[in-house]
Write a protein that holds these residues in place. Sequence first.
Motif, PDB file in Angstrom:
ATOM      1  N   LEU A 187       1.002  -1.277   0.053  1.00 21.50           N
ATOM      2  CA  LEU A 187       0.013   0.008  -0.129  1.00 21.50           C
ATOM      3  C   LEU A 187       0.985   1.207  -0.213  1.00 21.50           C
ATOM      4  N   GLY A 188       2.099   1.253   0.636  1.00 22.88           N
ATOM      5  CA  GLY A 188       2.856   2.296   0.817  1.00 22.88           C
ATOM      6  C   GLY A 188       3.836   2.428  -0.469  1.00 22.88           C
ATOM      7  N   GLY A 189       3.963   1.505  -1.321  1.00 26.05           N
ATOM      8  CA  GLY A 189       4.638   1.682  -2.679  1.00 26.05           C
ATOM      9  C   GLY A 189       6.146   1.202  -2.209  1.00 26.05           C
ATOM     10  N   MET A 190       6.317   0.727  -0.906  1.00 32.98           N
ATOM     11  CA  MET A 190       7.759   0.023  -0.693  1.00 32.98           C
ATOM     12  C   MET A 190       8.141  -1.010  -1.392  1.00 32.98           C
ATOM     13  N   ASP A 191       7.305  -1.883  -1.904  1.00 34.77           N
ATOM     14  CA  ASP A 191       7.432  -3.221  -2.429  1.00 34.77           C
ATOM     15  C   ASP A 191       6.332  -3.115  -3.584  1.00 34.77           C
ATOM     16  N   LYS A 192       6.578  -4.200  -4.489  1.00 32.07           N
ATOM     17  CA  LYS A 192       5.631  -4.385  -5.609  1.00 32.07           C
ATOM     18  C   LYS A 192       4.862  -5.736  -5.758  1.00 32.07           C
ATOM     19  N   ALA A 193       3.636  -5.562  -6.044  1.00 31.45           N
ATOM     20  CA  ALA A 193       2.707  -6.992  -5.554  1.00 31.45           C
ATOM     21  C   ALA A 193       3.299  -7.718  -7.004  1.00 31.45           C
ATOM     22  N   THR A 194       3.152  -9.191  -6.811  1.00 32.08           N
ATOM     23  CA  THR A 194       3.763 -10.002  -7.905  1.00 32.08           C
ATOM     24  C   THR A 194       2.471 -10.070  -9.027  1.00 32.08           C
ATOM     25  N   SER A 195       1.283  -9.852  -8.550  1.00 30.72           N
ATOM     26  CA  SER A 195       0.049  -9.606  -9.513  1.00 30.72           C
ATOM     27  C   SER A 195      -1.026  -8.979  -8.764  1.00 30.72           C
ATOM     28  N   GLY A 196      -2.252  -8.764  -9.478  1.00 31.09           N
ATOM     29  CA  GLY A 196      -3.257  -8.137  -8.863  1.00 31.09           C
ATOM     30  C   GLY A 196      -3.219  -6.579  -9.079  1.00 31.09           C
ATOM     31  N   LYS A 197      -4.211  -6.088  -8.608  1.00 36.70           N
ATOM     32  CA  LYS A 197      -4.412  -4.530  -8.780  1.00 36.70           C
ATOM     33  C   LYS A 197      -4.558  -3.951  -7.295  1.00 36.70           C
ATOM     34  N   ILE A 198      -3.962  -2.504  -7.376  1.00 34.56           N
ATOM     35  CA  ILE A 198      -3.889  -1.952  -6.012  1.00 34.56           C
ATOM     36  C   ILE A 198      -4.245  -0.527  -6.340  1.00 34.56           C
ATOM     37  N   MET A 199      -5.618  -0.215  -6.307  1.00 37.81           N
ATOM     38  CA  MET A 199      -6.213   0.779  -6.679  1.00 37.81           C
ATOM     39  C   MET A 199      -6.012   2.124  -5.642  1.00 37.81           C
ATOM     40  N   ILE A 200      -5.684   3.047  -5.640  1.00 32.27           N
ATOM     41  CA  ILE A 200      -5.504   4.047  -4.850  1.00 32.27           C
ATOM     42  C   ILE A 200      -6.272   5.235  -5.656  1.00 32.27           C
ATOM     43  N   GLY A 201      -7.341   5.522  -5.185  1.00 32.55           N
ATOM     44  CA  GLY A 201      -7.938   6.647  -6.058  1.00 32.55           C
ATOM     45  C   GLY A 201      -8.403   6.068  -7.428  1.00 32.55           C
ATOM     46  N   ASN A 217      -5.989   5.205  -9.708  1.00 33.26           N
ATOM     47  CA  ASN A 217      -4.501   4.750  -9.955  1.00 33.26           C
ATOM     48  C   ASN A 217      -4.104   3.491  -9.459  1.00 33.26           C
ATOM     49  N   ASP A 218      -3.622   2.557 -10.428  1.00 37.17           N
ATOM     50  CA  ASP A 218      -3.310   1.129 -10.033  1.00 37.17           C
ATOM     51  C   ASP A 218      -1.672   1.342  -9.798  1.00 37.17           C
ATOM     52  N   ILE A 219      -1.516   1.261  -8.647  1.00 36.86           N
ATOM     53  CA  ILE A 219      -0.138   1.659  -8.288  1.00 36.86           C
ATOM     54  C   ILE A 219       0.816   0.561  -8.305  1.00 36.86           C
ATOM     55  N   ALA A 220       0.118  -0.595  -8.486  1.00 38.62           N
ATOM     56  CA  ALA A 220       0.762  -1.983  -8.863  1.00 38.62           C
ATOM     57  C   ALA A 220       1.271  -2.208 -10.227  1.00 38.62           C
ATOM     58  N   LYS A 221       0.979  -1.172 -10.977  1.00 40.16           N
ATOM     59  CA  LYS A 221       1.642  -1.011 -12.337  1.00 40.16           C
ATOM     60  C   LYS A 221       2.781   0.056 -12.440  1.00 40.16           C
ATOM     61  N   TYR A 222       2.837   0.735 -11.260  1.00 35.79           N
ATOM     62  CA  TYR A 222       3.775   1.980 -11.238  1.00 35.79           C
ATOM     63  C   TYR A 222       5.389   1.509 -11.633  1.00 35.79           C
ATOM     64  N   SER A 223       5.929   2.411 -12.204  1.00 36.35           N
ATOM     65  CA  SER A 223       7.131   2.148 -12.451  1.00 36.35           C
ATOM     66  C   SER A 223       8.160   2.468 -11.157  1.00 36.35           C
ATOM     67  N   THR A 247       8.263   6.029  -6.424  1.00 35.01           N
ATOM     68  CA  THR A 247       9.146   7.316  -5.519  1.00 35.01           C
ATOM     69  C   THR A 247       8.306   8.474  -5.345  1.00 35.01           C
ATOM     70  N   ARG A 248       7.613   8.957  -6.396  1.00 35.95           N
ATOM     71  CA  ARG A 248       6.949  10.044  -6.629  1.00 35.95           C
ATOM     72  C   ARG A 248       5.590   9.817  -5.738  1.00 35.95           C
ATOM     73  N   TYR A 249       5.146   8.705  -5.583  1.00 35.59           N
ATOM     74  CA  TYR A 249       3.729   8.368  -4.796  1.00 35.59           C
ATOM     75  C   TYR A 249       4.096   8.331  -3.453  1.00 35.59           C
ATOM     76  N   ARG A 250       5.183   7.669  -2.738  1.00 40.13           N
ATOM     77  CA  ARG A 250       5.758   7.828  -1.486  1.00 40.13           C
ATOM     78  C   ARG A 250       6.041   9.179  -1.060  1.00 40.13           C
ATOM     79  N   ALA A 251       6.396   9.841  -1.965  1.00 38.95           N
ATOM     80  CA  ALA A 251       6.820  11.324  -1.548  1.00 38.95           C
ATOM     81  C   ALA A 251       5.768  12.279  -1.155  1.00 38.95           C
ATOM     82  N   ASN A 252       4.772  12.083  -2.180  1.00 39.08           N
ATOM     83  CA  ASN A 252       3.595  13.228  -2.068  1.00 39.08           C
ATOM     84  C   ASN A 252       2.382  12.512  -1.513  1.00 39.08           C
TER      85      ASN A 252
END
Length: 233
Positions: free
Chosen positions: A54-68, A70-76, A81-86
């Motif tokens: 949820l905090g973007g400190m690790d990546k899921a192996t599969s599945g969706k993590i919708m925050i609003g 945005n699916d952060i599971a697809k984030y580079s 880094t931008r997500y964690r910062a802001n």
Amino acid sequence: MNSFIELKNVKKTYIIGEQKFNALDGIDLSINQGEFVVILGPSGAGKSTLLNLLGGMDKATSGKIMIGENDIAKYSDKELTRYRANEVGFIFQFYNIMPTLTVDENVNLIKDVTNTSKDSASVLKSVGLLRHADKFPQELSGGEQQRVSIARAIMKNPKVLLCDEPTGALDSKTGVEVLKLLKSLSDNDTTVIIVTHNALIADIADRVIKIKNGKVEASVINKHPKNIDEVKW
């Protein structure tokens, strides 16, 4: 009410030697904006893994993590880094504040990583630390040090506040004070998620999620959460 956080069939698999270990094994859950959420479960259940995803400190192996939207599971890595910062704040059992910096300097560190920071004086006032702004951590009590870490987390005005055993190192009286502060943040529309072994905290939560063996065992809305002062700590 529409979900602000939604996980769909989220898996996190670790490979140890020739063995695969599913720390999370198909997690589905929904959390609304501004909810005060408690995640319970035994050691090794997957609670901290869930918090890390949820905090973007690790990546899921599969599945969706919708925050609003945005699916952060697809984030580079850069997007995470931008997500964690802001967008997300972190509070841990051990305060992770710099011993050689004053309270005000510790809180203002967040300005180096985010462009959404608040005014430090107003934030310190909100957590009852304005008069301690020029003190060093060793001059503060444990509860005051934890409030410094909370102030630092809310400086960025996060949408989500992730807390890993935030009262674990505190006595019950000080822990109650910290919980009151966290609850007030959720009352002001910040989504607060607490991972804990302390089942008593569930009594004050809007939603209680129980994790076992990497799965959601239950996700229950508490229709009548107790006032913090009603709980016998």
